[in-house]
Design a protein around this motif. Structure first.
Motif, PDB file in Angstrom:
ATOM      1  N   LEU A 105      18.327  -6.304 -30.857  1.00 41.11           N
ATOM      2  CA  LEU A 105      17.318  -7.146 -30.200  1.00 41.11           C
ATOM      3  C   LEU A 105      16.080  -7.308 -31.069  1.00 41.11           C
ATOM      4  N   THR A 106      15.711  -6.263 -31.804  1.00 42.80           N
ATOM      5  CA  THR A 106      14.575  -6.381 -32.711  1.00 42.80           C
ATOM      6  C   THR A 106      14.855  -7.413 -33.797  1.00 42.80           C
ATOM      7  N   PHE A 155      22.694   2.128 -26.763  1.00 48.24           N
ATOM      8  CA  PHE A 155      21.323   1.694 -26.487  1.00 48.24           C
ATOM      9  C   PHE A 155      20.520   1.596 -27.786  1.00 48.24           C
ATOM     10  N   MET A 167      18.973  -1.899 -29.262  1.00 55.51           N
ATOM     11  CA  MET A 167      17.545  -2.057 -29.536  1.00 55.51           C
ATOM     12  C   MET A 167      17.318  -2.597 -30.951  1.00 55.51           C
TER      13      MET A 167
END
Length: 389
Positions: A149-150, A142, A146
């Motif tokens: 995706l950033t 996770f 993250m």
């Protein structure tokens, strides 16, 4: 304020990259003794820790300029560390930093590959631990997702901002072009008005002068009146010409005219400079014995070549080449401009007057212009200009 910070960071990109990596370097240095003395970690001395940390962190200085190379280097170093049986330590977070650089600066397929490699690295790192669980792997995954995706969001936003800047620049260029076109149309109208004024007044002067020449012996008073009319008409014409020429010389803002407005018009002597500065590969070929051409004829040929090369640059597509051929014959000058681009298949732009302007310029000197697609592809502009014997 944010715009100034962004401009400063763009000018000093390398310094910004170093500043972003410095906290990670400081953290790895602070934990060096703690990590090497901990019995839970795989045996590695302080020198090996520092060398491995340097190999992982130093490439990050170039992560924005060479994101794929940096990510590959950092990933391979971490994989070699895993093969040697050395547990993960803080410097291995360089893989995540390099992955973010890949996601924020490369195409999606490269970003996806970087994310999958990072996930594999998380799995390999946790495989050394006996207490690893599915929950721990999902938690680490996770965190990696993250960060990924950033980076994808930063990449999308950067592309969006670049698109906005490009559209703003294009709109500004189109606005300036429309303003220049409007000014040119107004100047053309004034030039036509000047032509009418000069033609009318000169015609009046000629008629009065003829009348005065016939009446100078038989009717001196009438001849004197005709001479006065000539003087009055000439003064009025001169005043009108000064007014209109003054409008033509001044720019729309009312400022002083540009020095380039008073430079001589280009001719055949500047044709080679035009070809070199056209922005595309051009071959210039001249055959035959050059004739003496007037300045107006030379300007017409220059503008024809300029317009043809401009059309190639606009519609020819990437990689288009052009050829400019000038053939001096006994009775005419043949100018041929050809290209191998896709101009024939390009959509016609609205409001274009390039070909019309070519024909008008050449027709002033008794010539003709033909413009059509070539049978084998590309476009051809052919002009024939008669020359004096």
């Amino acid at each position: 304020m944010f715009g100034k910070i962004r401009a400063w960071s763009q000018r000093r990109r390398m310094l910004v990259d170093v500043l972003w990596v410095t906290p990670l370097i400081a953290l790895c240095a602070a934990l060096a003794t703690t990590y090497t003395q901990s019995p839970a970690n795989a045996p590695v001395d302080l020198v090996g820790y520092l060398l491995l940390s340097t190999a992982l962190l130093v490439p990050l200085f170039w992560r924005n300029s060479h994101p794929r190379s940096v990510f590959a280097l950092v990933s391979l170093t971490s994989f070699g560390q895993w093969l040697a049986g050395v547990d993960a330590f803080p410097a291995n977070s360089a893989v995540l930093v390099a992955m973010y650089a890949m996601a924020s600066r490369c195409r999606f397929r490269w970003a996806l590959a970087a994310g999958l490699v990072s996930e594999l690295g998380i799995f390999l790192a946790l495989s050394h631990w006996d207490t690893v669980s599915l929950g721990m792997f999902l938690s680490c995954s996770f965190f990696v997702i993250m960060i990924w995706l950033t980076g994808i969001y930063a990449n999308t936003r950067q592309r969006y901002l670049e698109g906005l800047e490009e559209r703003a620049e294009r709109a500004e260029r189109e606005r300036d072009q429309q303003a220049r076109m409007a000014a040119a149309a107004e100047r053309a109208r004034i030039a036509r008005e000047l032509h009418d004024v000069v033609a009318h007044n000169v015609s009046v002067i000629i008629v009065q002068a003829d009348g005065a020449s016939f009446a100078i012996d038989s009717d001196p008073d009438q001849a004197r009146q005709a001479v006065h009319a000539i003087s009055k008409t000439g003064r009025e014409a001169l005043a009108e010409m000064r007014r209109l020429v003054g409008v033509l010389r001044d720019d729309p803002a009312g400022t002083a005219p540009d020095a380039a407005d008073y430079t001589p018009q280009p001719g055949l002597a500047q044709l080679e400079d035009l070809v070199r500065g056209s922005g595309l590969p051009v071959d210039l070929r001249v055959t035959g014995t050059p004739h003496e051409l007037s300045e107006g004829e030379q300007l017409a040929v220059y503008r024809l070549v300029q317009e043809a090369l401009t059309n190639t640059l606009k519609h020819g597509g990437p990689g288009a080449r052009a050829t400019v051929e000038m053939e001096y014959g006994m009775r005419e000058l043949v100018v041929r401009v050809t290209d191998d681009g896709r101009g024939a298949a390009a959509p016609l732009s609205e409001g274009g007057h390039g070909l019309l302007g070519m024909r008008e310029r050449v027709s002033m000197y008794g010539g003709a212009v033909q413009a059509a697609p070539r049978p084998g592809g590309g476009f051809e502009v052919l002009a024939r200009l008669p020359v004096a014997a």
